[in-house]
Scaffold this motif. Structure first.
Motif, PDB file in Angstrom:
ATOM      1  N   ARG A 156       0.896  -1.223  -0.161  1.00  0.00           N
ATOM      2  CA  ARG A 156      -0.037   0.111  -0.144  1.00  0.00           C
ATOM      3  C   ARG A 156       1.103   1.147   0.088  1.00  0.00           C
ATOM      4  N   LEU A 157       1.886   1.245   0.623  1.00  0.00           N
ATOM      5  CA  LEU A 157       2.968   2.312   0.531  1.00  0.00           C
ATOM      6  C   LEU A 157       3.545   2.694  -0.743  1.00  0.00           C
ATOM      7  N   ARG A 158       3.778   1.586  -1.283  1.00  0.00           N
ATOM      8  CA  ARG A 158       4.315   1.483  -2.729  1.00  0.00           C
ATOM      9  C   ARG A 158       3.414   2.129  -3.844  1.00  0.00           C
ATOM     10  N   ALA A 159       2.090   1.849  -3.348  1.00  0.00           N
ATOM     11  CA  ALA A 159       1.095   2.341  -4.262  1.00  0.00           C
ATOM     12  C   ALA A 159       0.430   3.607  -3.957  1.00  0.00           C
ATOM     13  N   GLY A 160       1.059   4.314  -3.192  1.00  0.00           N
ATOM     14  CA  GLY A 160       1.028   5.740  -2.855  1.00  0.00           C
ATOM     15  C   GLY A 160      -0.550   5.919  -2.028  1.00  0.00           C
ATOM     16  N   ASN A 161      -0.973   4.820  -1.314  1.00  0.00           N
ATOM     17  CA  ASN A 161      -2.145   4.891  -0.615  1.00  0.00           C
ATOM     18  C   ASN A 161      -1.870   6.052   0.611  1.00  0.00           C
ATOM     19  N   PRO A 162      -2.687   6.757   0.599  1.00  0.00           N
ATOM     20  CA  PRO A 162      -2.548   7.812   2.045  1.00  0.00           C
ATOM     21  C   PRO A 162      -2.971   7.045   3.313  1.00  0.00           C
ATOM     22  N   LEU A 163      -2.276   7.052   4.205  1.00  0.00           N
ATOM     23  CA  LEU A 163      -2.311   6.259   5.402  1.00  0.00           C
ATOM     24  C   LEU A 163      -2.611   7.207   6.671  1.00  0.00           C
ATOM     25  N   GLY A 164      -3.673   6.826   7.579  1.00  0.00           N
ATOM     26  CA  GLY A 164      -4.044   7.548   8.784  1.00  0.00           C
ATOM     27  C   GLY A 164      -3.573   6.903   9.867  1.00  0.00           C
ATOM     28  N   LEU A 165      -2.564   7.295  10.656  1.00  0.00           N
ATOM     29  CA  LEU A 165      -2.053   6.415  11.899  1.00  0.00           C
ATOM     30  C   LEU A 165      -2.630   6.766  13.107  1.00  0.00           C
ATOM     31  N   VAL A 166      -2.473   6.158  13.876  1.00  0.00           N
ATOM     32  CA  VAL A 166      -2.880   6.130  15.489  1.00  0.00           C
ATOM     33  C   VAL A 166      -1.788   5.650  16.369  1.00  0.00           C
ATOM     34  N   TRP A 167      -1.291   6.626  17.081  1.00  0.00           N
ATOM     35  CA  TRP A 167      -0.091   6.628  17.734  1.00  0.00           C
ATOM     36  C   TRP A 167      -0.196   6.299  19.439  1.00  0.00           C
ATOM     37  N   LEU A 168       0.432   5.196  19.813  1.00  0.00           N
ATOM     38  CA  LEU A 168      -0.046   4.769  21.210  1.00  0.00           C
ATOM     39  C   LEU A 168       1.243   4.590  22.005  1.00  0.00           C
TER      40      LEU A 168
ATOM     41  N   ASP B  53      11.546   2.140   3.209  1.00  0.00           N
ATOM     42  CA  ASP B  53      10.290   2.339   2.731  1.00  0.00           C
ATOM     43  C   ASP B  53       9.500   3.653   2.828  1.00  0.00           C
ATOM     44  N   LEU B  54      10.003   4.398   3.754  1.00  0.00           N
ATOM     45  CA  LEU B  54       9.442   5.499   4.231  1.00  0.00           C
ATOM     46  C   LEU B  54      10.358   6.335   5.206  1.00  0.00           C
TER      47      LEU B  54
ATOM     48  N   GLN C  52       2.091  11.253   2.785  1.00  0.00           N
ATOM     49  CA  GLN C  52       1.379   9.917   2.529  1.00  0.00           C
ATOM     50  C   GLN C  52       0.898   9.697   3.936  1.00  0.00           C
ATOM     51  N   LEU C  53       1.860   9.750   5.096  1.00  0.00           N
ATOM     52  CA  LEU C  53       1.473   9.237   6.205  1.00  0.00           C
ATOM     53  C   LEU C  53       1.224  10.359   7.184  1.00  0.00           C
ATOM     54  N   VAL C  54      -0.018  10.586   8.009  1.00  0.00           N
ATOM     55  CA  VAL C  54      -0.126  11.497   8.865  1.00  0.00           C
ATOM     56  C   VAL C  54      -0.814  10.944  10.239  1.00  0.00           C
ATOM     57  N   VAL C  55      -0.522  11.431  11.387  1.00  0.00           N
ATOM     58  CA  VAL C  55      -1.240  10.716  12.623  1.00  0.00           C
ATOM     59  C   VAL C  55      -2.380  11.322  12.996  1.00  0.00           C
ATOM     60  N   VAL C  56      -3.563  10.600  13.034  1.00  0.00           N
ATOM     61  CA  VAL C  56      -4.807  11.430  13.068  1.00  0.00           C
ATOM     62  C   VAL C  56      -5.075  11.396  14.471  1.00  0.00           C
TER      63      VAL C  56
END
Length: 252
Positions: free
Chosen positions: A12-24, A166-167, A226-230
């Motif tokens: 999914r990273l290689r495909a450029g999919n935007p990703l919303g992360l939850v940080w714990l 990868d990132l 591409q990646l952000v912490v929501v």
């Protein structure tokens, strides 16, 4: 957000999919379990600054597996820290405070089995799931590094070009400390973040940035990260308590 099980996180990273992360960070597996059902694209378990112990970390990964990809922000750039996080069954690692291409290459090597790296095989979960499946999963491991210093910004292009990486995730807190702007915003900080994003685009890898609110995450996604912490568990719980008490006092 997209279907969580539509493909490996690396794909999914290689495909450029935007990703919303939850940080714990709070170190409790039940919070991780709730986060796994939130619809987030991935969880990040913070082993550097969080309250996690090895047993609770393993439990958190276990209750999340099959529901959402899990990354571990490891405590340091070492073979032990990276290998033990991957042995728990995580889908990848985020390695903090990387400042040079050599350090990035060391992180990649620690996450890869020979002949491509120096990772050691083993761990309780791998032995319970079957060693073959464990080795197969290694092919999809995500390796990310965090740029968090002025020196890292200066070497961003070389870091991003590291084979197997990868990132890159920008650690805005430490970066602001490194810039001497921790108590206020700065155009210099914004320019630094842009340097990293451009380096990632040139290298063809994903760029991410730590954000502390939904609004900031949405803005940074529009900016092209591409990646952000929501959400993060500290602010989510603290904020809910504060809102509930304020509403009660107002209603009283």
């Amino acid at each position: 957000m997209t279907d969580l099980l539509s493909g490996h996180l690396k794909t999914r990273l290689r495909a450029g999919n935007p990703l919303g992360l939850v940080w714990l960070s709070l170190g409790h597996a039940s919070i991780a379990e709730m986060a796994a059902h939130s619809g987030a694209d991935a969880l990040v378990i913070d082993l550097q600054h969080g309250l996690w112990e090895r047993g609770t970390f393993e439990m958190a990964v276990g209750v999340s597996m099959g529901k959402v990809p899990v990354l571990a922000r490891v405590a340091e750039n070492s073979s032990f820290a990276i290998g033990s996080a991957l042995d728990a069954g995580t889908d990848g690692v985020l390695v903090p405070m990387v400042e040079t291409a050599e350090q990035a290459a060391a992180a990649v090597s620690a996450a890869r089995f020979p002949p491509h790296g120096n990772r050691s095989g083993g761990g309780v979960r791998p032995l319970s799931m079957g060693f073959g499946a464990y080795l197969d999963k290694a092919e999809t491991i995500v390796v990310g590094v965090m740029i968090e210093t002025v020196k890292g910004i200066a070497n961003a292009e070389a870091i991003a070009a590291t084979p197997g990486l990868d990132l890159i995730l920008i650690g805005t807190g430490d970066l602001s400390i490194s810039h001497g702007t921790a108590k206020g915003g700065s155009q210099t900080m914004e320019e630094a973040c842009t340097v990293v994003k451009a380096a990632c685009q040139k290298a063809g890898i994903a760029s991410g940035i730590f954000t502390t609110s939904v609004e900031a995450a949405a803005t940074r996604r529009k900016d092209g990260y591409q990646l952000v912490v929501v959400a993060n568990d500290i602010d989510a719980i603290k904020g809910s308590f504060a809102v509930a008490v304020a509403q009660f006092m107002e209603a009283s």
